[in-house]
Design an enzyme around this catalytic site. Structure first.
Site: not given
Ligand code: ADP
Length: 395
Positions: A7, A14, A84, A172, A203-204, A233, A275, A327, A378
């Site tokens: 990626n 990555k 990717r 995605h 994040n997205g 965003r 976050d 999560n 993915e």
């Molecule tokens: P990306 O889009 O960069 O791949 P990820 O799928 O890794 O991102 O998701 C990142 C998000 O997931 C962040 O907002 C992070 O705070 C959230 N996140 C990860 N673990 C937890 C958790 N235990 N509780 C709440 N949010 C979480």
């Protein structure tokens, strides 16, 4: 088969080596700060690495990765490379990496300025480093190409679609495709017999409506800015807000771009963080900005899900995935509360356990539709697609 999944970003690469039989990552890592002070952080069967090195371009980054994979005794076992790619433009499915594909990605650089050029460069470099291996480009937009015209067109003059290909592409897609197939497998059903909403929240973030295994609508649009409120965003917003900010505060295009892509979403609403971990924690402690951000995020999520659900004849399950989806029990609970009209009944204990001990289902026995948590993967799907391609050209 062992597949190297790459990626390539504008300043990072990555990578993961995936064994398609065990479905495990044998090694994974990240080279970042390309062009500045290169930094590789990676792990493999022999050990870990975390060092800085001279890395002016992607070529040095891939060379460092190759050296690491050699030390990990993996390099000779790699049989194919999967890339990717964020934006596939016209491509409706994965494509072998050729000069034509690389040139095409460069021609649509404006569609995803942060990604397409880097993907093209990454492919050229990977071709040089692994000249004998089959290489496949897997596009995040491809899964959404089954959307009907009424879903992918915007309400602007048709000529802008015809002349400039302005339309909803969706992103995605690899995650939505993996998670929908995995959901069918978990439920012991044929994908043809399921109507799903998949919510990839990271994040997205984006949601897709999937009818009989095919995407019929999705929340991200011409770019990954559309749809849900995200980390930084804004998600979709009235475009007139941008005209207003331009007239009132003199914001030019670059300033507006920064505002909606980097300063909005959870970060902008909370004034605190992008976050979700911080947001949920601070909201529970009474931080008003965090509470506002969480409230808007979960309401907008439900509103967008409501919108795309009308593309389905019925709804069998809503499936959460991505860092937040997998999560955050709080986000799932609040989103499902907002979606009460659909008849979801959440099992609070199962939700807290992320469905891990209950076959991924977080709704009660009587809930129709089901609410589920299914981790995305993915890289695995890219590896499996690449394996299929590599085998097809060997025949
Ligand atoms: P990306 O889009 O960069 O791949 P990820 O799928 O890794 O991102 O998701 C990142 C998000 O997931 C962040 O907002 C992070 O705070 C959230 N996140 C990860 N673990 C937890 C958790 N235990 N509780 C709440 N949010 C979480």
């Amino acid at each position: 088969m062992r597949v190297l999944v790459l990626n390539c970003g504008s300043s990072s690469v990555k990578f993961a080596v995936i064994d398609t039989v065990t479905k495990e990552a044998l090694s994974s890592g990240l080279v970042e700060n390309i062009g500045v002070d290169g930094h590789i952080k990676a792990k493999g069967p022999v050990g870990k690495i975390d060092v800085h090195f001279n890395c002016p371009t992607h070529a040095e980054a891939v060379a460092e990765m190759q050296k690491f994979l050699l030390e990990q005794k993996l390099i000779d076992s790699i049989e194919a490379v999967g890339h990717r790619v964020v934006h596939g433009g016209k491509y409706i499915k994965a494509a072998p990496v050729t000069k034509e594909v690389i040139d095409y990605l460069r021609s649509i650089i404006l569609f995803a300025p942060l990604h397409e050029g880097a993907h093209a460069t990454g492919m050229e470099v990977a071709k040089k480093f692994f000249p004998t291996l089959p290489q496949l480009a897997v596009f995040d937009t491809a899964f959404h190409q089954t959307m009907p015209r009424k879903a992918f067109l915007y309400g602007i003059p048709y000529k802008y679609y015809q002349e400039l290909q302005i339309r909803r592409y969706g992103f995605h897609g690899t995650s939505h495709r993996f998670v929908s197939a995995e959901t069918a497998r978990i439920l012991g059903k044929n994908p043809e017999d399921l109507n799903l909403i998949t919510a990839h929240l990271g994040n997205g973030s984006s949601c897709s409506a999937i009818k009989a295994g095919k995407c019929v609508d999705t929340t991200m649009g011409f770019t990954p800015l559309d749809g849900l409120v995200m980390g930084t965003r804004s998600g979709s917003l009235d475009p007139a807000i941008l005209f207003f900010l331009n007239k009132k505060l003199g914001f030019d295009i670059d300033r507006l771009d920064r505002l909606v892509n980097k300063e909005s979403g959870l970060l902008g609403l909370s004034g605190l963080s992008n976050d979700m971990r911080t947001i949920t924690q601070k909201a529970a402690e009474g931080h008003e900005g965090a509470q506002i951000a969480l409230e808007v995020f979960c309401y907008k999520l439900a509103r967008e899900i409501g919108g795309i659900t009308m593309a389905l004849p019925s709804l069998d399950a809503l499936v959460f995935t991505g860092g937040i989806g997998e999560n955050s029990a709080v986000v799932r609970e609040k989103a499902l509360e907002n979606l009460a009209i659909f008849g979801f009944k959440i099992d609070k204990q199962r939700n807290l356990e992320s469905g891990k001990n209950s076959g991924h289902i977080i709704s009660t026995g009587g809930s129709r539709p089901l609410a589920m948590v299914v981790p995305t993967n993915e890289e695995l799907l890219i590896a499996l697609d690449t394996e299929e391609y590599a085998k097809s050209i060997k025949k």
